[in-house]
Design an enzyme around this catalytic site. Structure first.
Site, PDB file in Angstrom:
ATOM      1  N   LYS A  22       1.011  -1.255   0.179  1.00 36.70           N
ATOM      2  CA  LYS A  22      -0.104   0.354  -0.220  1.00 36.70           C
ATOM      3  C   LYS A  22       0.901   1.381   0.219  1.00 36.70           C
ATOM      4  O   LYS A  22       0.247   2.295  -0.878  1.00 36.70           O
ATOM      5  CB  LYS A  22      -0.963   0.449   1.330  1.00 36.70           C
ATOM      6  CG  LYS A  22      -2.119   1.200   1.610  1.00 36.70           C
ATOM      7  CD  LYS A  22      -2.276   1.116   2.695  1.00 36.70           C
ATOM      8  CE  LYS A  22      -2.060   1.848   3.917  1.00 36.70           C
ATOM      9  NZ  LYS A  22      -1.065   2.854   4.036  1.00 36.70           N
ATOM     10  N   ASN A  23       1.135   1.308   0.889  1.00 36.41           N
ATOM     11  CA  ASN A  23       2.519   2.525   1.043  1.00 36.41           C
ATOM     12  C   ASN A  23       3.163   2.548  -0.544  1.00 36.41           C
ATOM     13  O   ASN A  23       4.425   3.814  -0.147  1.00 36.41           O
ATOM     14  CB  ASN A  23       3.136   3.039   2.391  1.00 36.41           C
ATOM     15  CG  ASN A  23       2.301   2.683   3.605  1.00 36.41           C
ATOM     16  OD1 ASN A  23       1.332   2.842   3.333  1.00 36.41           O
ATOM     17  ND2 ASN A  23       2.993   2.589   5.132  1.00 36.41           N
ATOM     18  N   CYS A 115      -4.702  12.750  13.495  1.00 36.32           N
ATOM     19  CA  CYS A 115      -5.032  11.609  12.971  1.00 36.32           C
ATOM     20  C   CYS A 115      -4.604  11.443  14.371  1.00 36.32           C
ATOM     21  O   CYS A 115      -4.281  11.705  15.018  1.00 36.32           O
ATOM     22  CB  CYS A 115      -4.792  10.850  11.893  1.00 36.32           C
ATOM     23  SG  CYS A 115      -3.160  10.306  11.931  1.00 36.32           S
ATOM     24  N   ARG A 120       0.730  15.132  13.232  1.00 41.03           N
ATOM     25  CA  ARG A 120       1.684  14.806  11.959  1.00 41.03           C
ATOM     26  C   ARG A 120       1.303  15.735  10.541  1.00 41.03           C
ATOM     27  O   ARG A 120       0.809  15.706   9.844  1.00 41.03           O
ATOM     28  CB  ARG A 120       0.831  13.156  10.818  1.00 41.03           C
ATOM     29  CG  ARG A 120       1.084  12.115  12.154  1.00 41.03           C
ATOM     30  CD  ARG A 120       0.074  11.351  10.465  1.00 41.03           C
ATOM     31  NE  ARG A 120       0.816  10.611  10.123  1.00 41.03           N
ATOM     32  CZ  ARG A 120       0.200   9.112   9.724  1.00 41.03           C
ATOM     33  NH1 ARG A 120      -0.974   9.252   9.403  1.00 41.03           N
ATOM     34  NH2 ARG A 120       0.517   8.659   8.806  1.00 41.03           N
ATOM     35  N   ASP A 303       5.484   1.029  12.008  1.00 39.82           N
ATOM     36  CA  ASP A 303       4.380   0.163  11.610  1.00 39.82           C
ATOM     37  C   ASP A 303       4.095  -0.784  11.965  1.00 39.82           C
ATOM     38  O   ASP A 303       2.884  -2.105  11.478  1.00 39.82           O
ATOM     39  CB  ASP A 303       3.774   0.664  10.155  1.00 39.82           C
ATOM     40  CG  ASP A 303       4.045   1.487   9.701  1.00 39.82           C
ATOM     41  OD1 ASP A 303       2.899   2.752  10.825  1.00 39.82           O
ATOM     42  OD2 ASP A 303       3.496   1.790   8.478  1.00 39.82           O
ATOM     43  N   ARG A 395      -8.196   0.160   5.207  1.00 41.12           N
ATOM     44  CA  ARG A 395      -6.970   0.194   4.160  1.00 41.12           C
ATOM     45  C   ARG A 395      -6.026  -0.050   4.211  1.00 41.12           C
ATOM     46  O   ARG A 395      -5.108   0.194   3.337  1.00 41.12           O
ATOM     47  CB  ARG A 395      -6.577   1.621   5.195  1.00 41.12           C
ATOM     48  CG  ARG A 395      -8.088   2.824   5.473  1.00 41.12           C
ATOM     49  CD  ARG A 395      -8.158   3.618   6.321  1.00 41.12           C
ATOM     50  NE  ARG A 395      -7.071   4.455   5.448  1.00 41.12           N
ATOM     51  CZ  ARG A 395      -5.793   4.892   6.603  1.00 41.12           C
ATOM     52  NH1 ARG A 395      -5.966   5.365   7.878  1.00 41.12           N
ATOM     53  NH2 ARG A 395      -5.190   5.801   5.855  1.00 41.12           N
TER      54      ARG A 395
HETATM   55  C1  UD1 Z   1       4.717   6.949   6.572  1.00 39.74           C
HETATM   56  C2  UD1 Z   1       3.672   5.764   6.555  1.00 39.74           C
HETATM   57  C3  UD1 Z   1       3.728   5.005   8.007  1.00 39.74           C
HETATM   58  C4  UD1 Z   1       4.540   5.041   8.626  1.00 39.74           C
HETATM   59  C5  UD1 Z   1       5.521   6.151   8.763  1.00 39.74           C
HETATM   60  C6  UD1 Z   1       6.211   6.173   8.990  1.00 39.74           C
HETATM   61  C7  UD1 Z   1       2.928   5.767   4.314  1.00 39.74           C
HETATM   62  C8  UD1 Z   1       1.373   6.478   3.104  1.00 39.74           C
HETATM   63  N1  UD1 Z   1       2.379   5.892   5.329  1.00 39.74           N
HETATM   64  O1  UD1 Z   1       3.143   7.658   7.428  1.00 39.74           O
HETATM   65  O2  UD1 Z   1       2.669   4.017   7.265  1.00 39.74           O
HETATM   66  O3  UD1 Z   1       3.565   5.268   9.763  1.00 39.74           O
HETATM   67  O4  UD1 Z   1       6.026   7.095   6.942  1.00 39.74           O
HETATM   68  O5  UD1 Z   1       7.336   5.217   9.139  1.00 39.74           O
HETATM   69  O6  UD1 Z   1       3.754   5.701   3.707  1.00 39.74           O
HETATM   70  N2  UD1 Z   1       6.495  14.373  10.040  1.00 39.74           N
HETATM   71  C9  UD1 Z   1       6.954  16.111  10.132  1.00 39.74           C
HETATM   72  N3  UD1 Z   1       7.004  17.327   9.979  1.00 39.74           N
HETATM   73  C10 UD1 Z   1       6.304  17.011   8.339  1.00 39.74           C
HETATM   74  C11 UD1 Z   1       6.483  15.360   8.282  1.00 39.74           C
HETATM   75  C12 UD1 Z   1       6.719  14.250   9.010  1.00 39.74           C
HETATM   76  O7  UD1 Z   1       7.259  16.859  12.029  1.00 39.74           O
HETATM   77  O8  UD1 Z   1       6.433  17.808   7.402  1.00 39.74           O
HETATM   78  C13 UD1 Z   1       7.082  13.725  10.950  1.00 39.74           C
HETATM   79  C14 UD1 Z   1       5.761  12.967  12.282  1.00 39.74           C
HETATM   80  O9  UD1 Z   1       4.514  14.417  12.729  1.00 39.74           O
HETATM   81  C15 UD1 Z   1       6.373  12.051  12.000  1.00 39.74           C
HETATM   82  C16 UD1 Z   1       7.140  12.138  11.885  1.00 39.74           C
HETATM   83  O10 UD1 Z   1       7.878  12.932  10.937  1.00 39.74           O
HETATM   84  O11 UD1 Z   1       6.317  12.065  13.792  1.00 39.74           O
HETATM   85  C17 UD1 Z   1       7.339  10.449  10.311  1.00 39.74           C
HETATM   86  O12 UD1 Z   1       6.640  10.707   9.789  1.00 39.74           O
HETATM   87  P1  UD1 Z   1       6.573  10.542   8.333  1.00 39.74           P
HETATM   88  O13 UD1 Z   1       7.964   9.809   8.199  1.00 39.74           O
HETATM   89  O14 UD1 Z   1       5.817  11.855   7.055  1.00 39.74           O
HETATM   90  O15 UD1 Z   1       4.759   9.923   8.359  1.00 39.74           O
HETATM   91  P2  UD1 Z   1       4.515   9.144   7.084  1.00 39.74           P
HETATM   92  O16 UD1 Z   1       5.308   9.944   5.171  1.00 39.74           O
HETATM   93  O17 UD1 Z   1       3.087  10.549   7.257  1.00 39.74           O
END
Ligand code: UD1
Length: 416
Positions: A22-23, A115, A120, A303, A395
């Site tokens: 999915k990811n 969420c 996030r 995850d 999902r």
């Molecule tokens: C993706 C995955 C999710 C997984 C996560 C971490 C998908 C669709 N989802 O989520 O399943 O749990 O990676 O491996 O691929 N953060 C910030 N600012 C930003 C972006 C992120 O502070 O602009 C923080 C987030 O709040 C979180 C951390 O960084 O605490 C990691 O988030 P991120 O790696 O971005 O996760 P996702 O891409 O949302």
């Protein structure tokens, strides 16, 4: 709303085929915005989030068809607007922002809210796009982006965000000049996205390391691309073999990408080996608790945190689970406690003391991986477990009850 009814206590045996990731599928689908010709994807899992993405691509002006795990995305007239109705159901929708700015120089994308697992933010996505010359404004709950042409830039991310790296990587492929992403995410799904973009003609080096270099190009061409298998689904089934004391062969299973998970499960006492047909997981002895800290790849994935915690609930001794990625990812704990587990939370840390038995109970899922941990606990518990709010599970897991039934689980879906 559906719920799963599980009669636990059956050791699972047999083989399971792992679906496409999915990811990995979500970002490559969004990356097709960058391409001016039809793109065909294979091994796309039949999941709710995938259909949400196709719906969004359709609204943006693409025409998408899903048939037997194949998706064709054909470009049309672009309307670069992603409404809140869709973005709030799937945060990953924000991944259309970079491609839209790169392709048409404008985008209106609803600002994704928080969420269950945390706030996030997307500040790193926005900061990177601004460094590439985009003008970003937040207005009435939307991110408004505008630029004449994105320009290559040197961007150092504050943390190796997966989505942030993906958004900026996509944007940079059509930018003018060279972009260097420092402190980039190294997750296999980022590598899969880079491989797709390279197949379309992008110039990318260093994917899989924390420094990705992209030389912008003027256009990308269509290809056919197979999405990588889902390492988190595979990890969940490895735990299913362990928690039920069974033996499962996982076909089409990623191996290297699961190393951190496999090492922890071996530390707990599971017997896991690669065979010519896939990955074989057995659990002949009682397992023991270990300490786990979630980390960006190649560390232990957040995850898989809820699933390994379910396994520790029935292992010998005690272990500490430290969640370092998301601020609120222990929502499964109170539900696991309803089933008789012994867990104490202090901040980002959970202390798990193994118990001999869990008992079936009605439990409620709060997010995708939390739901998976409750299903796993239900497979091992005595009596009946009812997992409700199944839309979270749907999902991210393709036909989980069908796959589990094939290996002997007593599990069925009912309407609530
Ligand atoms: C993706 C995955 C999710 C997984 C996560 C971490 C998908 C669709 N989802 O989520 O399943 O749990 O990676 O491996 O691929 N953060 C910030 N600012 C930003 C972006 C992120 O502070 O602009 C923080 C987030 O709040 C979180 C951390 O960084 O605490 C990691 O988030 P991120 O790696 O971005 O996760 P996702 O891409 O949302």
């Amino acid at each position: 709303m559906d719920k799963l009814i599980i009669e636990g206590g059956v050791p699972l045996t047999g083989s399971i085929e792992i679906s496409g990731s999915k990811n990995a599928a979500l970002p490559v689908l969004f990356a097709s915005i960058l391409v001016t010709e039809p793109v065909c994807f294979r091994n796309v899992p039949n999941l709710h989030d995938i259909h949400t993405t196709l719906k969004l691509l359709n609204m943006l002006g693409y025409s998408c068809a899903y048939r037997e795990r194949r998706v064709t995305v054909t470009p049309g007239d672009l309307l670069p607007e992603a409404p809140y109705d869709l973005v709030r159901t799937m945060r990953a929708s924000v991944l259309c922002l970079g491609p839209l700015l790169a392709r048409v120089g404008q985008a209106r994308v609803a600002f994704p809210g928080g969420c269950a697992i945390g706030t996030r933010p997307v500040d790193q996505h926005l900061k990177g796009l601004e460094l590439m010359g985009a003008n970003i404004e937040l207005k009435n709950g939307d991110i408004l982006g505008r630029c004449r042409k994105l320009k290559g830039a040197r961007i150092t991310l504050d943390m190796p965000t997966v989505g942030g790296t993906e958004n900026l990587l996509m944007a940079a492929t059509l930018a003018e000049g060279e972009t260097i992403l420092e402190n980039a995410a190294r997750e296999p799904e980022v590598v899969d996205l880079a491989n797709f973009l390279i197949a379309c003609g992008a110039h990318i080096e260093g994917h899989g390391t924390n420094r990705i270099r992209i030389a912008g190009t003027s256009g990308l061409h269509g290809v056919e691309y197979a999405v990588m298998p889902d390492r988190i689904e595979a990890g969940t089934f490895l735990v299913a073999a362990g928690i039920t004391g069974g033996e499962l062969l996982l076909r089409c299973c990623p191996v290297d990408e699961l190393e951190a998970v496999i090492l922890k499960l071996r530390d707990m006492g599971m017997d896991i080996s690669a065979t010519p047909d896939g990955m074989l997981a057995k659990c002949a002895h009682p397992l023991r608790c270990v300490d786990v800290t979630t980390k960006p790849y190649p560390g232990f994935p957040t995850d898989m945190q809820a699933q390994i915690m379910a396994l520790m609930c029935l292992a010998e001794g005690a272990g500490v689970v430290n969640e370092s990625i998301f601020e609120n990812r222990f929502m499964h704990v109170p539900e696991l406690m309803r089933m008789g587990s012994d867990i104490k939370i202090s901040g980002h840390t959970a202390m798990v003391r193994g118990v001999r038995h869990l008992t079936g109970a009605p439990v409620m899922a709060s997010d995708l991986r939390a739901s998976a941990s409750l299903v796993l606990a239900g497979l091992a518990a005595g009596g009946t477990t009812e997992v409700s709010r199944l839309y979270h599970l749907d999902r991210g897991y393709e036909r989980i009850e069908d796959k589990l039934t094939l290996v002997g689980a007593r599990i069925q879906r009912e309407k609530e």
